[in-house]
Design a protein around this motif. Structure first.
Motif, PDB file in Angstrom:
ATOM      1  N   PRO A 117       0.845  -1.206   0.000  1.00  0.00           N
ATOM      2  CA  PRO A 117       0.000   0.000   0.000  1.00  0.00           C
ATOM      3  C   PRO A 117       0.875   1.249   0.000  1.00  0.00           C
ATOM      4  O   PRO A 117       2.046   1.209   0.401  1.00  0.00           O
ATOM      5  CB  PRO A 117      -0.788  -0.126   1.312  1.00  0.00           C
ATOM      6  N   THR A 118       0.328   2.348  -0.418  1.00  0.00           N
ATOM      7  CA  THR A 118       1.120   3.569  -0.577  1.00  0.00           C
ATOM      8  C   THR A 118       1.695   4.083   0.734  1.00  0.00           C
ATOM      9  O   THR A 118       2.749   4.724   0.747  1.00  0.00           O
ATOM     10  CB  THR A 118       0.261   4.673  -1.210  1.00  0.00           C
ATOM     11  N   ASP A 119       1.030   3.816   1.860  1.00  0.00           N
ATOM     12  CA  ASP A 119       1.520   4.318   3.143  1.00  0.00           C
ATOM     13  C   ASP A 119       2.289   3.253   3.932  1.00  0.00           C
ATOM     14  O   ASP A 119       2.483   3.380   5.134  1.00  0.00           O
ATOM     15  CB  ASP A 119       0.357   4.850   3.992  1.00  0.00           C
ATOM     16  N   ALA A 120       2.742   2.193   3.258  1.00  0.00           N
ATOM     17  CA  ALA A 120       3.448   1.095   3.939  1.00  0.00           C
ATOM     18  C   ALA A 120       4.953   1.201   3.722  1.00  0.00           C
ATOM     19  O   ALA A 120       5.420   1.790   2.746  1.00  0.00           O
ATOM     20  CB  ALA A 120       2.942  -0.250   3.425  1.00  0.00           C
ATOM     21  N   GLU A 121       5.693   0.625   4.664  1.00  0.00           N
ATOM     22  CA  GLU A 121       7.149   0.533   4.559  1.00  0.00           C
ATOM     23  C   GLU A 121       7.525  -0.937   4.430  1.00  0.00           C
ATOM     24  O   GLU A 121       6.913  -1.804   5.062  1.00  0.00           O
ATOM     25  CB  GLU A 121       7.823   1.115   5.811  1.00  0.00           C
ATOM     26  N   VAL A 122       8.533  -1.245   3.605  1.00  0.00           N
ATOM     27  CA  VAL A 122       8.970  -2.634   3.446  1.00  0.00           C
ATOM     28  C   VAL A 122      10.458  -2.738   3.746  1.00  0.00           C
ATOM     29  O   VAL A 122      11.210  -1.775   3.582  1.00  0.00           O
ATOM     30  CB  VAL A 122       8.679  -3.159   2.018  1.00  0.00           C
ATOM     31  N   ALA A 123      10.877  -3.911   4.196  1.00  0.00           N
ATOM     32  CA  ALA A 123      12.283  -4.149   4.523  1.00  0.00           C
ATOM     33  C   ALA A 123      12.566  -5.635   4.388  1.00  0.00           C
ATOM     34  O   ALA A 123      11.668  -6.468   4.495  1.00  0.00           O
ATOM     35  CB  ALA A 123      12.608  -3.681   5.937  1.00  0.00           C
ATOM     36  N   ARG A 124      13.816  -5.961   4.132  1.00  0.00           N
ATOM     37  CA  ARG A 124      14.253  -7.361   4.135  1.00  0.00           C
ATOM     38  C   ARG A 124      14.886  -7.640   5.489  1.00  0.00           C
ATOM     39  O   ARG A 124      15.828  -6.961   5.909  1.00  0.00           O
ATOM     40  CB  ARG A 124      15.265  -7.608   3.014  1.00  0.00           C
ATOM     41  N   LEU A 125      14.370  -8.668   6.180  1.00  0.00           N
ATOM     42  CA  LEU A 125      14.895  -9.034   7.494  1.00  0.00           C
ATOM     43  C   LEU A 125      16.150  -9.875   7.381  1.00  0.00           C
ATOM     44  O   LEU A 125      16.998  -9.869   8.267  1.00  0.00           O
ATOM     45  CB  LEU A 125      13.829  -9.795   8.294  1.00  0.00           C
ATOM     46  N   GLY A 126      16.265 -10.623   6.292  1.00  0.00           N
ATOM     47  CA  GLY A 126      17.401 -11.530   6.115  1.00  0.00           C
ATOM     48  C   GLY A 126      16.939 -12.790   5.424  1.00  0.00           C
ATOM     49  O   GLY A 126      15.773 -13.174   5.522  1.00  0.00           O
ATOM     50  N   GLY A 127      17.880 -13.436   4.719  1.00  0.00           N
ATOM     51  CA  GLY A 127      17.506 -14.669   4.016  1.00  0.00           C
ATOM     52  C   GLY A 127      16.392 -14.387   3.027  1.00  0.00           C
ATOM     53  O   GLY A 127      16.485 -13.507   2.184  1.00  0.00           O
ATOM     54  N   ASP A 128      15.307 -15.151   3.147  1.00  0.00           N
ATOM     55  CA  ASP A 128      14.165 -14.949   2.245  1.00  0.00           C
ATOM     56  C   ASP A 128      12.962 -14.396   3.002  1.00  0.00           C
ATOM     57  O   ASP A 128      11.812 -14.639   2.630  1.00  0.00           O
ATOM     58  CB  ASP A 128      13.796 -16.263   1.549  1.00  0.00           C
ATOM     59  N   GLU A 129      13.224 -13.634   4.072  1.00  0.00           N
ATOM     60  CA  GLU A 129      12.146 -13.091   4.893  1.00  0.00           C
ATOM     61  C   GLU A 129      12.104 -11.563   4.793  1.00  0.00           C
ATOM     62  O   GLU A 129      13.137 -10.891   4.900  1.00  0.00           O
ATOM     63  CB  GLU A 129      12.310 -13.532   6.352  1.00  0.00           C
ATOM     64  N   PHE A 130      10.886 -11.049   4.606  1.00  0.00           N
ATOM     65  CA  PHE A 130      10.666  -9.619   4.452  1.00  0.00           C
ATOM     66  C   PHE A 130       9.620  -9.160   5.466  1.00  0.00           C
ATOM     67  O   PHE A 130       8.833  -9.957   5.970  1.00  0.00           O
ATOM     68  CB  PHE A 130      10.171  -9.304   3.036  1.00  0.00           C
ATOM     69  N   ALA A 131       9.610  -7.869   5.746  1.00  0.00           N
ATOM     70  CA  ALA A 131       8.629  -7.284   6.655  1.00  0.00           C
ATOM     71  C   ALA A 131       7.932  -6.119   5.979  1.00  0.00           C
ATOM     72  O   ALA A 131       8.544  -5.390   5.182  1.00  0.00           O
ATOM     73  CB  ALA A 131       9.305  -6.816   7.947  1.00  0.00           C
ATOM     74  N   VAL A 132       6.665  -5.969   6.277  1.00  0.00           N
ATOM     75  CA  VAL A 132       5.873  -4.855   5.761  1.00  0.00           C
ATOM     76  C   VAL A 132       5.168  -4.189   6.942  1.00  0.00           C
ATOM     77  O   VAL A 132       4.472  -4.858   7.712  1.00  0.00           O
ATOM     78  CB  VAL A 132       4.819  -5.338   4.732  1.00  0.00           C
ATOM     79  N   LEU A 133       5.361  -2.891   7.079  1.00  0.00           N
ATOM     80  CA  LEU A 133       4.674  -2.119   8.112  1.00  0.00           C
ATOM     81  C   LEU A 133       3.560  -1.329   7.443  1.00  0.00           C
ATOM     82  O   LEU A 133       3.822  -0.439   6.618  1.00  0.00           O
ATOM     83  CB  LEU A 133       5.646  -1.164   8.814  1.00  0.00           C
TER      84      LEU A 133
END
Length: 388
Positions: free
Chosen positions: A25-41
């Motif tokens: 979504p336009t107001d979300a932040e994304v990041a890679r935690l490591g390996g093949d895992e990602f996070a979305v806020l």
């Protein structure tokens, strides 16, 4: 990584990250935690995030084009909510991680974190934080599974298998914690503990069979770790040729030069080297070119299809012939029936391992089994003894 190589795996991660940027979504932040895992806020998602998560999942599981051909990846999503599930950043990430592992275990599209769950919940972060304590608290135990010589039915090797019995979660599968340990410095002390316990147990039990222990090639990248292995063997009084170290082919090629040096040093001291899960990696033949080893273990995926698939039988037959031509002996994993045993003998396989022979056992059970087998069935064809 296993099937197509690490370069393709890296390209896949990059393509997935790009896709995730577009799917957020336009107001979300994304990041890679490591390996093949990602996070979305995600902010301002409303009371129910499920519709949004399902929509993201549908986008993320569309095929990705890597080097001009499509690759489809599975995606598991864990959802945790501020205030409902956690009040701090750390607790929020931990809750989402726990929910994600629940989604992976159940095979669902996504899972919501459930604070009211009566059963213990665990995720990657929980396991990593508790794995170190598990070493000190003796939560890690060894099981042993025998491998039989197909020529005469005698015990050729005992494979030591590490098990984690968590005081709250109960038994945790090695596939859940060994991979995590390999991403940290915990893999070395785990391997040391397994080696020390297994070698001392074999010597105390007066067992003449060879001992097989799984070792991460990541550990062998440290030249000093080889000296640690040889010291443990010497302390236990085990002859070096009685120890066999197993490692998977997919990991062997990660740092080939360092690993090759370690393997040469171990073999010069008498320790045997086996390639585990042989045949399923993308670099099987390259592994045999790069490394001098003593044994290959054919992956159960091919062995269990031996009777039903002509292709699997041909692959197994070819692998056995190739190994023998290179002076290696062959272990077949996943032997669970008399029919498979007979087929492998016809193909010239040397050693068999699987639930049809014996399930993994603790030390006491293994000693009892070993004594009974050696006395009653040693040298006896498989069909003349009880099925495990």
């Amino acid at each position: 990584n296993d099937r197509l190589g690490h370069q393709t795996g890296d390209a896949l991660l990059i393509a997935f990250a790009d896709r995730l940027e577009l799917a957020r979504p336009t107001d979300a932040e994304v990041a890679r935690l490591g390996g093949d895992e990602f996070a979305v806020l995600i902010r301002n998602h409303g009371d129910d995030p499920q519709h949004l998560v399902r929509k993201m999942h549908a986008v993320l599981t569309q095929p990705l084009v890597i080097d001009s051909f499509p690759i489809t990846v599975g995606v598991s999503i864990g959802v945790a909510r501020v205030h409902q599930d956690a009040h701090t950043t750390t607790d929020l990430v931990r809750a989402a991680d726990t929910a994600m592992y629940k989604a992976k275990r159940t095979g669902g599209t996504f899972a919501l974190y459930d604070r009211s769950a009566r059963t213990h919940q665990h995720g990657r972060l929980n396991l990593l934080s508790e794995l170190s304590a598990a070493l000190d608290d003796h939560q890690l135990h060894l099981n042993f599974q025998p491998q039989l010589r197909m020529a005469d039915g005698r015990v050729d090797t005992l494979e030591a298998l590490v098990r984690w019995v968590h005081p709250h979660y109960g038994p945790i599968a090695p596939s859940e914690f060994i991979g995590l340990a390999e991403q940290t410095d915990l893999i070395d002390p785990i391997t040391v503990q397994v080696l020390r316990t297994a070698t001392q147990g074999v010597m105390a039990g007066g067992i003449s069979a060879r001992l097989a222990v799984n070792v991460s090639p990541r550990s062998l990248e440290d030249a000093e770790f080889v000296n640690t292995i040889l010291s443990i063997v010497a302390e236990a009084g085990l002859a070096p040729h009685q120890l066999e170290l197993e490692m998977t082919e997919r990991e062997l090629v990660r740092q080939p030069e360092r690993t090759k040096y370690a393997i040469e040093k171990l073999r010069s001291a008498g320790v045997r080297i086996a390639i585990d899960d042989f045949g399923v990696g993308y670099s099987s033949y390259q592994t045999l070119r790069l490394f001098d080893v003593d044994r290959v273990k054919i992956d159960r995926e091919f062995v269990q299809g031996l009777l039903a698939s002509d292709k699997d039988r041909l692959i197994v037959s070819s692998l056995i012939e190739l190994a023998h031509a290179l002076g290696l002996d062959v272990v077949a994993e996943g032997v669970e029936s008399q029919g498979v045993w007979n087929a492998l003998r016809e193909l010239g396989c040397d050693v068999a391992q699987g639930y049809g022979i014996a399930v993994p056992m603790d030390y006491v059970e293994m000693r009892r089994w070993f004594a009974d087998w050696s006395e009653t069935y040693g040298g006896t064809p498989l069909h003349q003894r009880p099925t495990a």
